[in-house]
Design a protein around this motif. Structure first.
Motif, PDB file in Angstrom:
ATOM      1  N   ARG A 175       0.066   8.847 -22.384  1.00  0.00           N
ATOM      2  CA  ARG A 175       0.991   8.988 -21.264  1.00  0.00           C
ATOM      3  C   ARG A 175       1.633  10.372 -21.222  1.00  0.00           C
ATOM      4  N   TYR A 176       1.530  11.127 -22.313  1.00  0.00           N
ATOM      5  CA  TYR A 176       2.128  12.461 -22.403  1.00  0.00           C
ATOM      6  C   TYR A 176       3.612  12.429 -22.021  1.00  0.00           C
ATOM      7  N   SER A 177       4.334  11.560 -22.687  1.00  0.00           N
ATOM      8  CA  SER A 177       5.770  11.470 -22.418  1.00  0.00           C
ATOM      9  C   SER A 177       6.431  12.825 -22.634  1.00  0.00           C
ATOM     10  N   THR A 178       7.284  13.196 -21.681  1.00  0.00           N
ATOM     11  CA  THR A 178       7.910  14.513 -21.677  1.00  0.00           C
ATOM     12  C   THR A 178       9.431  14.363 -21.671  1.00  0.00           C
ATOM     13  N   TYR A 179      10.067  15.171 -22.502  1.00  0.00           N
ATOM     14  CA  TYR A 179      11.524  15.165 -22.582  1.00  0.00           C
ATOM     15  C   TYR A 179      12.033  16.563 -22.235  1.00  0.00           C
ATOM     16  N   SER A 180      13.017  16.638 -21.350  1.00  0.00           N
ATOM     17  CA  SER A 180      13.605  17.922 -20.976  1.00  0.00           C
ATOM     18  C   SER A 180      15.124  17.824 -21.109  1.00  0.00           C
ATOM     19  N   GLU A 181      15.733  18.922 -21.544  1.00  0.00           N
ATOM     20  CA  GLU A 181      17.174  18.893 -21.798  1.00  0.00           C
ATOM     21  C   GLU A 181      17.814  20.218 -21.430  1.00  0.00           C
ATOM     22  N   LEU A 182      19.002  20.128 -20.859  1.00  0.00           N
ATOM     23  CA  LEU A 182      19.856  21.277 -20.610  1.00  0.00           C
ATOM     24  C   LEU A 182      21.122  21.123 -21.448  1.00  0.00           C
ATOM     25  N   SER A 183      21.522  22.200 -22.116  1.00  0.00           N
ATOM     26  CA  SER A 183      22.769  22.169 -22.877  1.00  0.00           C
ATOM     27  C   SER A 183      23.517  23.484 -22.658  1.00  0.00           C
ATOM     28  N   TYR A 184      24.829  23.400 -22.767  1.00  0.00           N
ATOM     29  CA  TYR A 184      25.653  24.575 -22.503  1.00  0.00           C
ATOM     30  C   TYR A 184      26.875  24.566 -23.408  1.00  0.00           C
ATOM     31  N   PRO A 185      27.176  25.696 -24.080  1.00  0.00           N
ATOM     32  CA  PRO A 185      28.368  25.770 -24.932  1.00  0.00           C
ATOM     33  C   PRO A 185      29.627  25.988 -24.109  1.00  0.00           C
ATOM     34  N   VAL A 186      30.460  24.983 -24.029  1.00  0.00           N
ATOM     35  CA  VAL A 186      31.693  25.074 -23.240  1.00  0.00           C
ATOM     36  C   VAL A 186      32.757  25.877 -23.982  1.00  0.00           C
ATOM     37  N   ILE A 187      32.868  25.648 -25.281  1.00  0.00           N
ATOM     38  CA  ILE A 187      33.826  26.371 -26.129  1.00  0.00           C
ATOM     39  C   ILE A 187      33.046  27.045 -27.249  1.00  0.00           C
ATOM     40  N   ARG A 188      33.232  28.380 -27.385  1.00  0.00           N
ATOM     41  CA  ARG A 188      32.508  29.133 -28.400  1.00  0.00           C
ATOM     42  C   ARG A 188      33.459  29.991 -29.217  1.00  0.00           C
ATOM     43  N   ASN A 189      33.031  30.281 -30.449  1.00  0.00           N
ATOM     44  CA  ASN A 189      33.755  31.206 -31.325  1.00  0.00           C
ATOM     45  C   ASN A 189      35.193  30.775 -31.573  1.00  0.00           C
ATOM     46  N   LYS A 190      35.385  29.451 -31.667  1.00  0.00           N
ATOM     47  CA  LYS A 190      36.693  28.896 -31.997  1.00  0.00           C
ATOM     48  C   LYS A 190      36.585  28.087 -33.288  1.00  0.00           C
ATOM     49  N   LYS A 191      37.719  27.580 -33.757  1.00  0.00           N
ATOM     50  CA  LYS A 191      37.695  26.740 -34.947  1.00  0.00           C
ATOM     51  C   LYS A 191      36.824  25.509 -34.715  1.00  0.00           C
ATOM     52  N   VAL A 192      36.920  24.946 -33.513  1.00  0.00           N
ATOM     53  CA  VAL A 192      36.053  23.833 -33.107  1.00  0.00           C
ATOM     54  C   VAL A 192      35.306  24.272 -31.856  1.00  0.00           C
ATOM     55  N   ASN A 193      33.982  24.241 -31.918  1.00  0.00           N
ATOM     56  CA  ASN A 193      33.149  24.594 -30.770  1.00  0.00           C
ATOM     57  C   ASN A 193      32.634  23.326 -30.096  1.00  0.00           C
ATOM     58  N   LEU A 194      32.403  23.419 -28.802  1.00  0.00           N
ATOM     59  CA  LEU A 194      31.996  22.244 -28.033  1.00  0.00           C
ATOM     60  C   LEU A 194      30.882  22.605 -27.065  1.00  0.00           C
ATOM     61  N   SER A 195      29.864  21.753 -27.022  1.00  0.00           N
ATOM     62  CA  SER A 195      28.777  21.928 -26.050  1.00  0.00           C
ATOM     63  C   SER A 195      28.512  20.601 -25.354  1.00  0.00           C
ATOM     64  N   VAL A 196      27.946  20.690 -24.156  1.00  0.00           N
ATOM     65  CA  VAL A 196      27.573  19.502 -23.391  1.00  0.00           C
ATOM     66  C   VAL A 196      26.062  19.530 -23.184  1.00  0.00           C
ATOM     67  N   PHE A 197      25.464  18.350 -23.057  1.00  0.00           N
ATOM     68  CA  PHE A 197      24.013  18.299 -22.884  1.00  0.00           C
ATOM     69  C   PHE A 197      23.618  17.119 -21.998  1.00  0.00           C
ATOM     70  N   MET A 198      22.447  17.250 -21.385  1.00  0.00           N
ATOM     71  CA  MET A 198      21.880  16.162 -20.592  1.00  0.00           C
ATOM     72  C   MET A 198      20.365  16.234 -20.705  1.00  0.00           C
ATOM     73  N   GLY A 199      19.740  15.106 -21.057  1.00  0.00           N
ATOM     74  CA  GLY A 199      18.298  15.058 -21.217  1.00  0.00           C
ATOM     75  C   GLY A 199      17.664  13.999 -20.336  1.00  0.00           C
ATOM     76  N   ALA A 200      16.514  14.332 -19.748  1.00  0.00           N
ATOM     77  CA  ALA A 200      15.760  13.413 -18.905  1.00  0.00           C
ATOM     78  C   ALA A 200      14.348  13.275 -19.451  1.00  0.00           C
ATOM     79  N   ALA A 201      13.691  12.172 -19.117  1.00  0.00           N
ATOM     80  CA  ALA A 201      12.334  11.933 -19.614  1.00  0.00           C
ATOM     81  C   ALA A 201      11.462  11.339 -18.520  1.00  0.00           C
ATOM     82  N   PHE A 202      10.154  11.585 -18.631  1.00  0.00           N
ATOM     83  CA  PHE A 202       9.179  11.028 -17.702  1.00  0.00           C
ATOM     84  C   PHE A 202       7.807  11.108 -18.362  1.00  0.00           C
ATOM     85  N   ALA A 203       6.843  10.424 -17.798  1.00  0.00           N
ATOM     86  CA  ALA A 203       5.469  10.461 -18.288  1.00  0.00           C
ATOM     87  C   ALA A 203       4.623  11.322 -17.364  1.00  0.00           C
ATOM     88  N   LEU A 204       3.868  12.245 -17.938  1.00  0.00           N
ATOM     89  CA  LEU A 204       2.986  13.072 -17.117  1.00  0.00           C
ATOM     90  C   LEU A 204       1.830  12.267 -16.541  1.00  0.00           C
TER      91      LEU A 204
END
Length: 263
Positions: A175-204
């Motif tokens: 089925r050639y299952s495919t996973y794609s994801e976008l992620s982005y660092p919302v907070i960087r270079n701090k004591k606590v860093n934070l990123s958000v992500f979203m992933g989708a999947a489908f079969a080719l």
């Protein structure tokens, strides 16, 4: 009990790091520190659960290890063995990989072999009708610092039992299952860093992809969440810790995972 064991291990590692830093080095340790950095290395980590692309691979304490070797001084080409094991003895996995990484681009080929629930796992069986191996092509690219969004696209190139279906001619096909994801660092270079992500999947090439528990699904959002990272000081030793909150709308599940990189 699991929490007590988890934090006990962290404390032991911290004490070890403290003892190493306060001991007067002998001649052998001085020679080791002045030697050229080794291309061979390994890492060990602990997770409260093992998550992968929105799937809960192991819903309990998990130890992970990664042995890797780089071919060149720039550390662009790497081969390695990644493994995971559940504290309850049920989850077991060993993966082999080769990866190229330069600047913000990464391309890797992974051989995934999860033996959980398999009575007689055949580690060298790659027959397309019976193998439980997955050959996974992994690619990612992070854009420059001005807009550091990260794009990941992974395709299961080869699979036996886990990612196949019968076609109209009653022949099994991938089925050639495919996973794609976008992620982005919302907070960087701090004591606590934070990123958000979203992933989708489908079969080719199929009516269903690997990352869903539905009978049929051509596309789905399988992995969304936030990831916070910081260093925790245990005596003089700093432990990189990651906390991930994950929601999988496709399978209607959610988890919070803590991940500690011991060394």
């Amino acid at each position: 009990m699991r929490k007590i064991l988890f934090f006990s291990i962290i404390s032991i590692i911290g004490l070890t790091g403290y003892a190493q830093k306060t001991t007067v080095p002998d001649s052998s340790s001085v020679a080791a520190e002045s030697a050229e950095p080794s291309r061979l290395d390994f890492n060990v980590g602990l997770e409260t659960s093992h998550l992968w692309r929105g799937l809960v691979i192991n819903d309990g304490m998990t130890a992970t290890g990664n042995i890797h070797y780089t071919f060149d001084k720039g550390k662009n080409f790497t081969v390695g063995i990644w493994g995971g094991a559940g504290f309850d003895g049920k989850y077991r996995e060993i993966n082999y990989y080769i990866q190229y990484q330069k600047n913000n681009l990464s391309i890797g080929l992974w051989d995934l072999f999860n033996t959980t629930g398999i009575e007689n796992p055949e580690v060298f069986n790659y027959n397309k009708l019976t193998t439980t191996h997955l050959i996974d092509l992994r690619t990612s690219y992070r854009f420059p610092e001005s807009f550091p969004i990260r794009i990941e696209i992974d395709v299961l190139l080869y699979s036996g039992l886990n990612d196949r279906q019968l076609d109209d001619n009653n022949v099994y096909k991938s089925r050639y299952s495919t996973y794609s994801e976008l992620s982005y660092p919302v907070i960087r270079n701090k004591k606590v860093n934070l990123s958000v992500f979203m992933g989708a999947a489908f079969a080719l090439d199929g009516r269903k992809f690997l990352y869903t528990n539905k009978e049929e699904s051509s596309f789905g959002i399988v992995n969304t969440g936030i990831k916070a990272t910081k260093n925790i000081s245990v005596f003089n030793y700093k432990l990189p810790v990651t906390a991930t909150a994950m929601w999988n709308p496709e399978n209607k599940i959610a988890r919070v995972q803590l991940d500690v990189n011991l060394f």
